[in-house]
Design a protein around this motif. Structure first.
Motif, PDB file in Angstrom:
ATOM      1  N   ALA A  66       0.829  -1.203   0.000  1.00  0.00           N
ATOM      2  CA  ALA A  66       0.000   0.000   0.000  1.00  0.00           C
ATOM      3  C   ALA A  66       0.866   1.258   0.000  1.00  0.00           C
ATOM      4  O   ALA A  66       0.549   2.241  -0.698  1.00  0.00           O
ATOM      5  CB  ALA A  66      -0.923  -0.007   1.214  1.00  0.00           C
ATOM      6  N   ALA A  67       1.955   1.247   0.766  1.00  0.00           N
ATOM      7  CA  ALA A  67       2.850   2.410   0.790  1.00  0.00           C
ATOM      8  C   ALA A  67       3.492   2.621  -0.578  1.00  0.00           C
ATOM      9  O   ALA A  67       3.643   3.770  -1.034  1.00  0.00           O
ATOM     10  CB  ALA A  67       3.924   2.206   1.862  1.00  0.00           C
ATOM     11  N   ALA A  68       3.858   1.522  -1.242  1.00  0.00           N
ATOM     12  CA  ALA A  68       4.443   1.641  -2.578  1.00  0.00           C
ATOM     13  C   ALA A  68       3.439   2.200  -3.574  1.00  0.00           C
ATOM     14  O   ALA A  68       3.779   3.021  -4.435  1.00  0.00           O
ATOM     15  CB  ALA A  68       4.945   0.271  -3.042  1.00  0.00           C
ATOM     16  N   VAL A  69       2.179   1.781  -3.464  1.00  0.00           N
ATOM     17  CA  VAL A  69       1.136   2.297  -4.348  1.00  0.00           C
ATOM     18  C   VAL A  69       0.954   3.801  -4.136  1.00  0.00           C
ATOM     19  O   VAL A  69       0.854   4.575  -5.105  1.00  0.00           O
ATOM     20  CB  VAL A  69      -0.191   1.555  -4.098  1.00  0.00           C
ATOM     21  N   GLN A  70       0.920   4.235  -2.893  1.00  0.00           N
ATOM     22  CA  GLN A  70       0.761   5.662  -2.606  1.00  0.00           C
ATOM     23  C   GLN A  70       1.943   6.458  -3.154  1.00  0.00           C
ATOM     24  O   GLN A  70       1.773   7.586  -3.649  1.00  0.00           O
ATOM     25  CB  GLN A  70       0.638   5.875  -1.094  1.00  0.00           C
ATOM     26  N   GLU A  71       3.134   5.872  -3.073  1.00  0.00           N
ATOM     27  CA  GLU A  71       4.330   6.543  -3.590  1.00  0.00           C
ATOM     28  C   GLU A  71       4.240   6.729  -5.103  1.00  0.00           C
ATOM     29  O   GLU A  71       4.519   7.810  -5.634  1.00  0.00           O
ATOM     30  CB  GLU A  71       5.562   5.720  -3.224  1.00  0.00           C
ATOM     31  N   VAL A  72       3.857   5.646  -5.814  1.00  0.00           N
ATOM     32  CA  VAL A  72       3.732   5.735  -7.269  1.00  0.00           C
ATOM     33  C   VAL A  72       2.599   6.678  -7.649  1.00  0.00           C
ATOM     34  O   VAL A  72       2.715   7.489  -8.575  1.00  0.00           O
ATOM     35  CB  VAL A  72       3.497   4.331  -7.862  1.00  0.00           C
ATOM     36  N   LEU A  73       1.494   6.602  -6.928  1.00  0.00           N
ATOM     37  CA  LEU A  73       0.321   7.405  -7.244  1.00  0.00           C
ATOM     38  C   LEU A  73       0.602   8.897  -7.068  1.00  0.00           C
ATOM     39  O   LEU A  73       0.092   9.736  -7.830  1.00  0.00           O
ATOM     40  CB  LEU A  73      -0.850   6.972  -6.362  1.00  0.00           C
ATOM     41  N   ALA A  74       1.416   9.231  -6.078  1.00  0.00           N
ATOM     42  CA  ALA A  74       1.740  10.643  -5.844  1.00  0.00           C
ATOM     43  C   ALA A  74       2.443  11.256  -7.048  1.00  0.00           C
ATOM     44  O   ALA A  74       2.144  12.392  -7.454  1.00  0.00           O
ATOM     45  CB  ALA A  74       2.604  10.779  -4.595  1.00  0.00           C
ATOM     46  N   GLY A  75       3.360  10.509  -7.646  1.00  0.00           N
ATOM     47  CA  GLY A  75       4.046  11.022  -8.832  1.00  0.00           C
ATOM     48  C   GLY A  75       3.187  10.957 -10.086  1.00  0.00           C
ATOM     49  O   GLY A  75       3.284  11.816 -10.968  1.00  0.00           O
ATOM     50  N   PHE A  76       2.311   9.952 -10.149  1.00  0.00           N
ATOM     51  CA  PHE A  76       1.476   9.773 -11.339  1.00  0.00           C
ATOM     52  C   PHE A  76       0.437  10.879 -11.456  1.00  0.00           C
ATOM     53  O   PHE A  76       0.077  11.286 -12.572  1.00  0.00           O
ATOM     54  CB  PHE A  76       0.800   8.399 -11.278  1.00  0.00           C
ATOM     55  N   LYS A  77      -0.077  11.359 -10.316  1.00  0.00           N
ATOM     56  CA  LYS A  77      -1.106  12.408 -10.350  1.00  0.00           C
ATOM     57  C   LYS A  77      -0.611  13.671 -11.051  1.00  0.00           C
ATOM     58  O   LYS A  77      -1.402  14.397 -11.662  1.00  0.00           O
ATOM     59  CB  LYS A  77      -1.548  12.743  -8.929  1.00  0.00           C
ATOM     60  N   GLN A  78       0.686  13.937 -10.963  1.00  0.00           N
ATOM     61  CA  GLN A  78       1.232  15.156 -11.583  1.00  0.00           C
ATOM     62  C   GLN A  78       1.198  15.082 -13.097  1.00  0.00           C
ATOM     63  O   GLN A  78       1.237  16.101 -13.770  1.00  0.00           O
ATOM     64  CB  GLN A  78       2.663  15.372 -11.091  1.00  0.00           C
ATOM     65  N   ASP A  79       1.156  13.880 -13.666  1.00  0.00           N
ATOM     66  CA  ASP A  79       1.176  13.714 -15.119  1.00  0.00           C
ATOM     67  C   ASP A  79      -0.210  13.490 -15.712  1.00  0.00           C
ATOM     68  O   ASP A  79      -0.336  13.257 -16.915  1.00  0.00           O
ATOM     69  CB  ASP A  79       2.078  12.529 -15.500  1.00  0.00           C
ATOM     70  N   LEU A  80      -1.251  13.541 -14.893  1.00  0.00           N
ATOM     71  CA  LEU A  80      -2.594  13.288 -15.395  1.00  0.00           C
ATOM     72  C   LEU A  80      -3.067  14.443 -16.272  1.00  0.00           C
ATOM     73  O   LEU A  80      -2.799  15.614 -15.970  1.00  0.00           O
ATOM     74  CB  LEU A  80      -3.574  13.099 -14.229  1.00  0.00           C
ATOM     75  N   PRO A  81      -3.775  14.134 -17.336  1.00  0.00           N
ATOM     76  CA  PRO A  81      -4.319  15.219 -18.169  1.00  0.00           C
ATOM     77  C   PRO A  81      -5.413  15.972 -17.426  1.00  0.00           C
ATOM     78  O   PRO A  81      -6.001  15.458 -16.469  1.00  0.00           O
ATOM     79  CB  PRO A  81      -4.879  14.470 -19.393  1.00  0.00           C
ATOM     80  N   PRO A  82      -5.738  17.188 -17.850  1.00  0.00           N
ATOM     81  CA  PRO A  82      -6.781  17.967 -17.174  1.00  0.00           C
ATOM     82  C   PRO A  82      -8.118  17.225 -17.179  1.00  0.00           C
ATOM     83  O   PRO A  82      -8.518  16.638 -18.185  1.00  0.00           O
ATOM     84  CB  PRO A  82      -6.854  19.254 -18.004  1.00  0.00           C
ATOM     85  N   GLY A  83      -8.802  17.257 -16.044  1.00  0.00           N
ATOM     86  CA  GLY A  83     -10.111  16.639 -15.933  1.00  0.00           C
ATOM     87  C   GLY A  83     -10.112  15.211 -15.441  1.00  0.00           C
ATOM     88  O   GLY A  83     -11.173  14.676 -15.101  1.00  0.00           O
ATOM     89  N   VAL A  84      -8.952  14.561 -15.391  1.00  0.00           N
ATOM     90  CA  VAL A  84      -8.866  13.172 -14.926  1.00  0.00           C
ATOM     91  C   VAL A  84      -8.383  13.166 -13.480  1.00  0.00           C
ATOM     92  O   VAL A  84      -7.395  13.821 -13.136  1.00  0.00           O
ATOM     93  CB  VAL A  84      -7.914  12.334 -15.806  1.00  0.00           C
ATOM     94  N   LYS A  85      -9.105  12.436 -12.626  1.00  0.00           N
ATOM     95  CA  LYS A  85      -8.777  12.372 -11.208  1.00  0.00           C
ATOM     96  C   LYS A  85      -8.639  10.917 -10.766  1.00  0.00           C
ATOM     97  O   LYS A  85      -9.056   9.992 -11.475  1.00  0.00           O
ATOM     98  CB  LYS A  85      -9.857  13.067 -10.377  1.00  0.00           C
ATOM     99  N   THR A  86      -8.077  10.750  -9.588  1.00  0.00           N
ATOM    100  CA  THR A  86      -7.926   9.408  -9.006  1.00  0.00           C
ATOM    101  C   THR A  86      -8.611   9.372  -7.635  1.00  0.00           C
ATOM    102  O   THR A  86      -8.790  10.403  -6.994  1.00  0.00           O
ATOM    103  CB  THR A  86      -6.446   9.022  -8.831  1.00  0.00           C
ATOM    104  N   ARG A  87      -9.001   8.173  -7.228  1.00  0.00           N
ATOM    105  CA  ARG A  87      -9.576   7.968  -5.904  1.00  0.00           C
ATOM    106  C   ARG A  87      -9.244   6.549  -5.446  1.00  0.00           C
ATOM    107  O   ARG A  87      -9.086   5.640  -6.257  1.00  0.00           O
ATOM    108  CB  ARG A  87     -11.101   8.162  -5.925  1.00  0.00           C
ATOM    109  N   ILE A  88      -9.106   6.398  -4.132  1.00  0.00           N
ATOM    110  CA  ILE A  88      -8.898   5.072  -3.553  1.00  0.00           C
ATOM    111  C   ILE A  88     -10.272   4.455  -3.313  1.00  0.00           C
ATOM    112  O   ILE A  88     -11.017   4.900  -2.431  1.00  0.00           O
ATOM    113  CB  ILE A  88      -8.088   5.148  -2.243  1.00  0.00           C
TER     114      ILE A  88
END
Length: 832
Positions: free
Chosen positions: A307-329
């Protein structure tokens, strides 16, 4: 005068292990250090998982039968498979389901059978079947494995599903690139499909049919091995690489070829597009397209680390998301695991301090400290042996430590209180510790063994539920044996070398207060309990009849159905789900329309009641199957010209169990406490009347009812809730401990006293340790009982049954047990 060396050696040889440990505190401290340090080290290195890992005793056979209805699947697929595997040794039960275009047979194996051998036998039996229809696809035979889910991430936004799936694939690739993550899958996303559309006129022009075009495409889209060439430089492998995946690649396939070599490609006669499987509706979140990325753990991976590894990857991935696309757990099992671990650690520490406070009031504060430390050493030291027993740290094993709490504290209290009694009689610290421990080693050992015996049947509960719960008795048994060792060998050594008096002013004041309370408590016991016990013993049969009458009242209330029995306590979820079942002939477009209406209504409700502040959003899914009817190959006449259409009713699926058709009827009962009465009504009235109308019909209760019956019948022969059963067993352990030690004390006094005087003295002598056990057990469980978090919902019923049960059991031990002792003695006298 010099001492006699032979006499000194003789006295040393008669010391025994308890006295030797008491006189050698370094050895006791070393053992304590090993248990504590080893337990802490094990806590960091032991396998951690949400739930116990075990193999399912299930083999599944799946066969696809395109174009077949459920009745055809039943006769063509299910019956041959059932007949072929009937003779395989190691099969417990066979259940099967026939659906449109497919059949599934699930085979449950006998508990303890060799899974791989039975699987191979089933696979061979299926391969020997020669009566399958010609149109089926290759049968799939597999062992069913559990998926160890950790997290689910939702991606949503105001973009098309094609873009969203591409983003989800990028996230999947990034997650898999992390060394701590091994298995990631996409969920609620349609599969890629290449659509090829050819007009009827085009097919007529070239003299083709759809089936011929499909065969050409299939033959031209495979990688084909072409053998090997032996050369002087070595062997050269030949392979025709024709595999195609995208529309532009399919367009190059030659569909029509002339004698001169010229041809017509697929792109010249057809419209080819890349798209998704046509399901009519895709997953949505807040009315926007969404897909899920599911993360699983593999092998010995720690869910918290994953879970910690997923949060780490997700934190960096959110910065590259195109406008209008969001993530949620969307779900986080690892978070539930962490919350349960923190809950037990927090409440465990609070419980220990409550126990220390209660013990300090009744005993000397140094003695109380070491008794409390004995509990901590037992729990921490028990971790050392869990890996050897094949036990991990999971939701069930953490629950097991709570079950053991009431029993473990009892052992240390019994020994510590007896040492305290010897100190009050003026004995020295070492002699009091040795004598107090020696007197209790027998009854404490037997009480631990009786508790172990009580938990042993839980190790052999059959079925999947048994594999799920077996870690609970394993942990309790390990902790009990560690607590026995600590109470008999380590605790006396610590008590033997406590200082004689308090060295500080707060310490001296605390000691004065404790001694004052002890004096007043002794007066209370001598004045009130002595008289009450004397009255009950003299009128013992009246007392026993009154107790038996109370038992009948309580038992009658439970049997009357007013107190419901359920499999597991219900816990409030963090999601509200609304489901709608539509008719079989509902089209995907109609299902999508219903889903939109439900979503719209839900959002209006959110706005009306201002629920946005407590709700993350609305998730919408449509699950179903689109049934497609295909015309015969090459026939170009209207279907109504060659067939007569009659509208009727047919099975959408056919379920079978052990060779017979079954129909499943499920129900939900509100309130849950009425389950017992509803089940009684069904068994005694509804089902017998049904059999009268349809002779030969049989039934069986499945699901939670069957699992509870299977799991508990091996223990007591009665249907009980599993959680209440754990509380009953743990409570019986405490009651057995106190009762056994009281009887042991009375039997020692029988040498010089009558039965009446012996049990009377035993009751007075055991009043303080029994009250200590009651108060410390209830006090240790109080933090759990008062806990308000969602994670505590599964633990609170257990804590309530054990905590309040020990309060009620105290009167039984202090009053009913002495009366039974005299009643049995009366019977022995009458029998000569």
């Amino acid at each position: 005068m010099n001492p006699d060396p032979s006499r000194a050696n003789s006295q040393k040889s008669r010391q025994g292990p308890i006295e030797w440990m008491a006189r050698n505190p370094i050895a006791a401290n070393l053992l304590m250090f090993i248990l504590i340090v080893g337990g802490i080290w094990t806590a960091f290195t032991i396998q951690k998982e949400v739930f116990p890992d075990f193999e399912l005793d299930l083999v599944e056979v799946y066969v696809s039968y395109p174009g077949a209805n459920p009745a055809e699947v039943e006769h063509g697929i299910l019956l041959p498979v059932e007949d072929s595997v009937q003779g395989v040794e190691g099969i417990e039960e066979i259940t099967s389901t026939a659906r449109e275009e497919s059949g599934r047979v699930q085979i449950e194996l006998v508990s303890g059978a060799d899974r791989m051998k039975v699987f191979q036998d089933i696979d061979q039996a299926v391969n020997r079947i020669r009566t399958f229809p010609d149109d089926i696809e290759e049968p799939e035979v597999r062992l069913v494995d559990r998926r160890r889910h950790v997290m689910e991430i939702g991606l949503f936004g105001d973009v098309d599903i094609w873009t969203l799936r591409g983003i989800a694939e990028q996230l999947r690739d990034r997650l898999l690139a992390h060394e701590a993550i091994t298995q990631v899958e996409l969920g609620n996303v349609p599969d890629y499909v290449t659509h090829v559309e050819i007009s009827r006129n085009t097919l007529r022009k070239y003299g083709l049919t759809l089936s011929q075009v499909a065969e050409i495409i299939g033959a031209s889209s495979r990688d084909i091995p072409a053998g090997a060439l032996e050369t002087a430089g070595g062997e050269i492998l030949l392979r025709m690489k024709e595999r195609r995946q995208w529309a532009r690649e399919f367009g190059d396939i030659d569909i029509v070829t002339s004698a001169r070599g010229s041809g017509v490609s697929l792109s010249e006669i057809a419209e080819i597009t890349d798209d998704f499987e046509d399901t009519g509706f895709h997953s949505q979140f807040n009315r926007q397209p969404s897909v899920e990325v599911e993360i699983f753990r593999v092998g010995t991976q720690d869910p918290l680390e994953v879970a910690a590894a997923v949060q780490e990857v997700l934190a960096g991935f959110k910065q590259d998301l195109p406008p209008g696309v969001k993530t949620r757990i969307d779900s986080n099992i690892a978070e539930d695991y962490g919350q349960r671990l923190w809950l037990l650690l927090k409440n465990g520490v609070i419980g220990l301090f409550i126990v220390l406070g209660i013990l300090t009031v009744f005993l000397e504060y140094r003695l109380a400290f070491w008794v409390m430390m004995g509990m901590a050493i037992s729990f921490v030291g028990g971790l050392v042996f869990l890996p050897f027993a094949g036990v991990s740290i999971n939701m069930i094993s953490m629950f097991a430590f709570l079950v053991a709490l009431g029993i473990v504290v009892d052992d240390a209290i019994v020994v510590g209180e007896n040492v305290y009694e010897h100190r009050q009689q003026g004995e020295g610290f070492i002699s009091a510790a040795v004598a107090g421990a020696r007197e209790m080693v027998g009854p404490v050992t037997f009480s631990i063994l009786t508790n172990v015996v009580a938990f042993v049947p839980l190790l052999f509960v059959p079925g999947t539920m048994g594999k799920f719960w077996w870690t609970l008795p394993a942990v309790v048994i390990v902790v009990l044996f560690v607590s026995l060792f600590e109470a008999v060998f380590i605790l006396p050594a610590h008590l033997a070398h406590s200082s004689a008096g308090a060295s500080t002013r707060p310490g001296r004041r605390l000691q004065i207060l404790q001694q004052g309370f002890a004096l007043r408590f002794s007066r209370f016991v001598d004045r009130y309990y002595r008289a009450f016990l004397d009255f009950c013993l003299r009128y013992r049969y009246v007392t026993l009849v009154a107790a038996f009458a109370l038992l009948l009242v309580v038992g009658g209330y439970a049997y009357s159905g007013h107190m419901g029995m359920i499999m597991m306590p219900e816990v409030s979820a963090d999601e509200i789900e609304a489901g709608v079942t539509l008719p079989v002939d509902t089209t995907p477009a109609q299902a999508a329309q219903v889903a939109d209406q439900i979503t719209e209504s839900t959002l209006r409700m959110f706005e009306k009641h201002d629920l946005q502040r407590v709700a993350e959003g609305v998730k919408t899914n449509v699950r179903g199957q689109d049934f497609i009817i295909r015309s015969a190959d090459g026939v170009e006449v209207p279907f109504t010209d060659i067939a007569e259409l009659n509208k009727g009713v047919a099975f959408t699926s056919i379920n079978r169990r052990d060779g017979r058709r079954v129909v499943t009827v499920s129900m939900a009962v509100e309130p849950k406490s009425a389950i017992t009465r509803v089940m009684k009504e069904i068994r005694e009235d509804l089902l017998p009347s049904l059999r009268a109308d349809y002779p030969g019909i049989t039934w069986a209760f499945q699901g939670g009812e069957a699992e509870m019956r299977e799991s508990t019948s091996v223990l007591l022969g009665f249907d009980l809730s599993l959680i209440s059963l754990m509380g009953i067993i743990a409570l019986s352990g405490v009651v057995v401990n106190d009762s056994l030690i009281m009887i042991h004390y009375a039997n020692k006094k029988r040498v010089l006293n009558s039965a009446f005087d012996s049990i009377h003295q035993a009751g007075l002598r055991r009043f303080r340790p029994i009250m200590l056990t009651t108060l410390t057990t209830f006090g240790g469980l109080t933090p759990i009982i008062l806990e308000t978090s969602r994670q505590a919902a599964y633990l609170i019923p257990m804590a309530i049954s054990l905590g309040f049960g020990i309060v009620f059991a105290t009167s039984i031990i202090l009053v009913i047990v002495p009366c039974l002792y005299l009643a049995i003695d009366d019977i022995a006298v009458l029998c000569g």
